[in-house]
Design a protein around this motif. Structure first.
Motif, PDB file in Angstrom:
ATOM      1  N   LEU A 609       0.833  -1.201   0.000  1.00  0.00           N
ATOM      2  CA  LEU A 609       0.000   0.000   0.000  1.00  0.00           C
ATOM      3  C   LEU A 609       0.872   1.258   0.000  1.00  0.00           C
ATOM      4  O   LEU A 609       0.615   2.215  -0.737  1.00  0.00           O
ATOM      5  CB  LEU A 609      -0.941   0.002   1.211  1.00  0.00           C
ATOM      6  N   LEU A 655      -7.673   2.522   3.006  1.00  0.00           N
ATOM      7  CA  LEU A 655      -6.943   1.264   2.989  1.00  0.00           C
ATOM      8  C   LEU A 655      -5.839   1.211   4.043  1.00  0.00           C
ATOM      9  O   LEU A 655      -5.385   0.124   4.431  1.00  0.00           O
ATOM     10  CB  LEU A 655      -6.342   1.037   1.595  1.00  0.00           C
ATOM     11  N   ILE A 734      -2.699  -3.067  -5.604  1.00  0.00           N
ATOM     12  CA  ILE A 734      -3.649  -2.102  -5.046  1.00  0.00           C
ATOM     13  C   ILE A 734      -4.636  -1.676  -6.117  1.00  0.00           C
ATOM     14  O   ILE A 734      -5.818  -1.438  -5.828  1.00  0.00           O
ATOM     15  CB  ILE A 734      -2.913  -0.878  -4.454  1.00  0.00           C
ATOM     16  N   ILE A 737      -7.550  -4.047  -6.118  1.00  0.00           N
ATOM     17  CA  ILE A 737      -8.476  -3.810  -4.998  1.00  0.00           C
ATOM     18  C   ILE A 737      -9.365  -2.603  -5.287  1.00  0.00           C
ATOM     19  O   ILE A 737     -10.588  -2.652  -5.135  1.00  0.00           O
ATOM     20  CB  ILE A 737      -7.677  -3.585  -3.690  1.00  0.00           C
ATOM     21  N   ASN A 777      -6.693  -8.670   1.661  1.00  0.00           N
ATOM     22  CA  ASN A 777      -7.385  -7.385   1.834  1.00  0.00           C
ATOM     23  C   ASN A 777      -8.898  -7.550   1.887  1.00  0.00           C
ATOM     24  O   ASN A 777      -9.633  -6.556   1.778  1.00  0.00           O
ATOM     25  CB  ASN A 777      -7.012  -6.444   0.683  1.00  0.00           C
ATOM     26  N   ILE A 780     -11.049  -5.238   4.504  1.00  0.00           N
ATOM     27  CA  ILE A 780     -11.219  -3.819   4.167  1.00  0.00           C
ATOM     28  C   ILE A 780     -12.043  -3.671   2.899  1.00  0.00           C
ATOM     29  O   ILE A 780     -12.847  -2.741   2.758  1.00  0.00           O
ATOM     30  CB  ILE A 780      -9.846  -3.105   4.037  1.00  0.00           C
ATOM     31  N   MET A 781     -11.919  -4.623   1.947  1.00  0.00           N
ATOM     32  CA  MET A 781     -12.739  -4.572   0.746  1.00  0.00           C
ATOM     33  C   MET A 781     -14.213  -4.770   1.091  1.00  0.00           C
ATOM     34  O   MET A 781     -15.077  -4.058   0.566  1.00  0.00           O
ATOM     35  CB  MET A 781     -12.297  -5.654  -0.247  1.00  0.00           C
TER      36      MET A 781
END
Length: 887
Positions: A609, A655, A734, A737, A777, A780-781
């Motif tokens: 990230l 994120l 990233i 995502i 991830n 958070i997604m």
């Protein structure tokens, strides 16, 4: 601690005073620093800031702040124009209001002193308003077109051109303002559409054998006719060429001549020729050696050249009398209603007359040659390049430039008259007397020319006279030629061309290497702003309401080449929200301990990230740098907006929350340092456009974390980030995502999936690396997409909507939350509505009569409506296709 919000009302005056008192506006003295200079298009000393000024000066300030931060010796030289007519009118009105005193009652010397007094009291209004906008001019170098140094330059130029036979005195037609009783430039003439008439008059042939009919919208000028012209090939009149008519009322014979100016297709094909009162007729008169009979006094009354019973009549009274006389004589053949353009003085508001007078002229044709060549060879670049055609066309067909004005306020012409009208042109009266003594062999009384020079004459010297010319000053050597001129396209002829001509002639160099023509600011509907329409937007009111930064960002973001700006308060409010978004992100950073780390190296970060945001920061820095350097102001603003709002404030902040709140101390520390580093870069990149907000954030975060090597942001070093900071692997990770969440949100919105619905996000097809990224991830997604979880699945259930992002196939099972059949019907109806709207607008735009006759803003509004409908239809068709694939 960072303040909760940014208050422009208190911060802006405080920050501006700090910048100015620090000396930051002056170019750095380092002799090794590359110079970068801009001279301000000098606003009228009478003026106040309007929205065009706000745009023009914002773009200049963006450039100068940018180059200053890049370490150049950046000079933005300010000043004002004495604005001959405008300033004289202001003071004359004040005198009249104070007690009916005129300038002629006062006398020249006392009147000019009164104007200087007004200038001392009120002349600084616009420069103070520029400060409110944030203009970082070097006020210590401020100039005025009538200050002593510039006056010396004007006298030298005039005398030199005269000795080179490039300035001369001649009797020619000029635009004459009868109210101001002075010649005015084309720029000071406003063409107004008015209802009028074509009067068709019969002129009897002198031998009584017939008549010839002419038409005119200005019957009074027939008193000065000296010919009737017909086209040489017009069969109707060939037998009359060389004969004469007897001019009615005046009872004077005038010839019938052959000249191609007469158009056989217009009216009768015959035209009256009045060389002293029409610009086209003047040229016809010169070609055919016709007399030039001036029938007007300076205040547009009939003079001694008119019939006795017309003398002293106002031109419009004379018009009525002429028409009545023709009717009485039985020579009025027709009266035709028309709507036509009539020239008016933009200051006085009265109808302007073409008027034959003795004036001073510059041989612009000779001076234009090198100025044309400079643009052809690229020594001066015009941007957008489309303006080159306009420049060349005007310069290649340039007329002599009338530079004298019958005013008292301005640069008095350095010419003295001796006995029998002998003229002595010298820089001083003493030099003129010496020249007269040498000529006559004795002292003779001299009288200085009463006229002053056209304001454009002194402003034509602006790029070099402001730097000290004709003295060989250090500033002239260092900052001339200037780098960039930012100006409106409406003065390409009157100012830009004249600076090119005079700059090259007197210095041997172009006055600027690049000219950027900014757009016109219109209202939200695309209409030109005017007081009569009530749609004028006062930039100072907008600054009071929203702050200077949102207005600056709006103007910059919408300043695309070749596109007028449709300014609305909603746009400005939106960019104020953009500033608030950044402020809130800075608050987030502070709350989460994101402060500068000693020795932080963005190239050394390891978390995907953080590597991603470092790379995105580098890409943005490069894009903004290239855009501003190329005067792509809108590109710079829009790149910043996308990066700051979407990339940093939305995606990175969101994120990063698991890392900032997680147990991994190393990852947390790296994220804190990276967030602080990226914020500092953002403040630098945004500073030229939004200087106040960024300087305040820079100041309020100065004591957080490791100390900065730099002081104020205005003089901080511009980010020069190497391409090695890019990391394709983290960018892909990233990016996957972000793209998955974005597309998933789009699917939910298109299909009206309720916000409360929490279906899982299914990963159907992905390679091992992609699955690893999505699983890592997933939490958070799920949070950002409002799904229950991110889950790898072999197949999707019935009613799941698939979508593909970067080669990964996802699916959202939404059948339990919406009625798919109802949604299909809804989407089909919306698509049909858009299709109907598209057909309707295309029919309009396909009609040449509509495009030709509708207002420009109405046509543009329809084009935008068409584009919006087409885009919406395509999006809805995609959503419908998704539904049809699963139902």
């Amino acid at each position: 601690m960072l303040e909760k919000t940014f208050d422009p009302k208190t911060a802006e005056p405080r920050l501006y005073a700090k910048w100015e008192s620090s000396g930051a506006f002056a170019p750095i003295s380092d002799p090794a620093a590359e110079p970068f200079s801009i001279v301000i298009p000098p606003p009228n000393v009478t003026g106040s800031l309007h929205i065009g000024h706000a745009l023009n000066n914002t773009l200049q300030d963006v450039l100068i702040r940018f180059e200053r931060m890049r370490g150049k010796a950046a000079l933005w030289l300010p000043g004002t124009d004495h604005a001959g007519i405008a300033t004289q009118m202001v003071v004359e009105r004040q005198l009249a209001a104070a007690g009916n005193q005129s300038r002629r009652d006062m006398g020249r010397e006392d009147f000019v002193a009164k104007v200087w007094e007004w200038k001392a009291e009120s002349g600084g209004t616009i420069t103070n308003q520029l400060r409110r906008l944030g203009a970082s001019c070097d006020w210590s170098r401020e100039r005025f077109t009538l200050d002593e140094g510039l006056s010396a330059a004007v006298r030298k130029v005039f005398v030199t051109l005269h000795k080179q036979k490039l300035i001369y005195r001649d009797k020619r037609l000029v635009n004459w303002d009868p109210a101001l009783q002075t010649a005015i430039s084309d720029l000071e003439v406003e063409q107004k559409e008015v209802d009028g008439h074509f009067w068709h008059f019969a002129y009897p042939l002198e031998d009584g054998s017939g008549e010839i009919v002419v038409a005119t919208t200005r019957p009074e000028t027939m008193l000065g006719d000296t010919a009737v012209a017909v086209h040489p090939t017009d069969e109707r009149y060939k037998h009359l060429i060389g004969r004469a008519v007897r001019l009615p009322i005046v009872n004077r014979p005038i010839p019938i001549i052959a000249d191609e100016y007469a158009d056989p297709e217009k009216g009768s094909g015959a035209v009256k020729i009045t060389p002293a009162h029409d610009f086209n007729d003047f040229q016809v008169g010169k070609r055919n050696n016709l007399p030039q009979i001036n029938i007007f006094t300076p205040d547009a009354k009939i003079n001694e050249n008119g019939p006795r019973d017309y003398q002293g009549l106002d031109r419009f009274e004379a018009r009525k009398k002429v028409i009545a006389a023709f009717e009485e004589l039985g020579l009025l053949r027709e009266v035709e209603k028309t709507r036509h353009a009539v020239p008016h003085g933009d200051r006085s508001g009265v109808v302007v007359e073409p008027y034959l007078t003795d004036q001073w002229y510059v041989d612009a044709k000779t001076l234009a040659g090198p100025a044309i060549k400079a643009v052809e060879e690229g020594r001066t670049v015009l941007e957008p390049k489309t303006w080159e055609k306009t420049y060349y066309e005007w310069m290649r067909n340039i007329e002599p430039w009338c530079v004298s004005r019958q005013l008292w306020w301005g640069h008095r012409i350095p010419a003295w008259y001796g006995p029998e009208g002998k003229i002595f042109v010298e820089e001083t009266e003493a030099a003129a007397k010496a020249a007269a003594r040498e000529f006559y062999g004795r002292d003779e009384p001299l009288r200085q020319d009463e006229d002053v020079l056209d304001t454009w004459f002194s402003s034509g010297l602006w790029p070099f006279s402001t730097l000290g010319w004709p003295e060989e000053t250090a500033d002239l050597a260092r900052f001339y030629p200037t780098n960039t001129l930012v100006t409106g396209f409406d003065i390409i002829f009157y100012w830009v061309a004249r600076m090119m001509m005079l700059g090259i002639h007197f210095t041997g160099q172009v006055p600027f290497k690049r000219v950027f023509f900014n757009a016109l600011v219109r209202d939200a509907s695309g209409a030109k702003m005017s007081k009569s329409k009530g749609n004028v937007m006062d930039p100072l009111d907008l600054v009071d309401q929203y702050g200077a930064d949102p207005l600056r960002f709006t103007l910059t973001a919408m300043s695309g080449q070749g596109r007028d700006i449709k300014l609305s308060t909603q746009r400005i409010e939106g960019y104020r929200n953009f500033g608030t978004k950044l402020w809130n992100a800075a608050n987030f950073c502070q709350f989460n301990g994101c402060v500068r780390a000693e020795g932080f190296d963005p190239a050394a970060v390891t978390n995907p990230l953080n590597r991603w945001i470092v790379g995105e920061t580098q890409k943005t820095a490069q894009a903004v740098t290239e855009a501003i350097a190329a005067c792509g102001f809108d590109g710079a603003a829009n790149a910043l907006y996308r990066f700051i709002w979407n990339t940093y404030c939305d995606w990175y902040v969101e994120l990063s929350k698991p890392l900032l709140k997680g147990e991994d101390a190393a990852a947390k520390a790296e994220t804190q340092a990276t967030a602080a580093w990226a914020l500092d870069v953002i403040l630098k990149l945004l500073h030229p456009i939004m200087p106040f907000l960024t300087e305040e954030l820079w100041s309020q975060t100065a004591d957080l974390g490791a100390p900065r090597a730099e002081g104020m942001l205005i003089t901080a070093q511009w980010p020069d980030l190497p391409a090695s900071l890019l990391n394709p692997k983290s960018e892909a990770e990233i990016g996957l995502i972000v793209a998955a969440i974005t597309e998933g949100r789009s699917v939910r919105a298109e299909l009206n999936v309720p916000g409360s619905a929490r279906p899982p996000l299914l990963v159907l097809e992905a390679d091992a690396a992609q699955r690893a990224v999505l699983e890592a991830n997933g939490p958070i997604m799920a949070q950002l997409l409002r799904v229950s979880e991110v889950q790898v699945a072999e197949t999707a259930p019935q009613g799941a909507i698939p979508f593909v992002v970067q080669g990964v196939t996802f699916a959202l099972p939404v059948a339990e939350f919406i009625d798919l059949a109802v949604e299909k019907v809804r989407l089909a109806k919306e698509i049909a509505t858009h299709a109907s709207d598209i057909a309707h607008v295309m029919k309009k735009l396909g009609n040449p009569a509509f495009v030709a006759n509708a207002k420009e803003e109405v046509v543009e509004e329809n084009r935008e409506r068409l584009a919006e409908s087409e885009a919406a239809k395509i999006k809805l068709e995609g959503a419908l296709a998704r539904l049809e694939a699963v139902v």
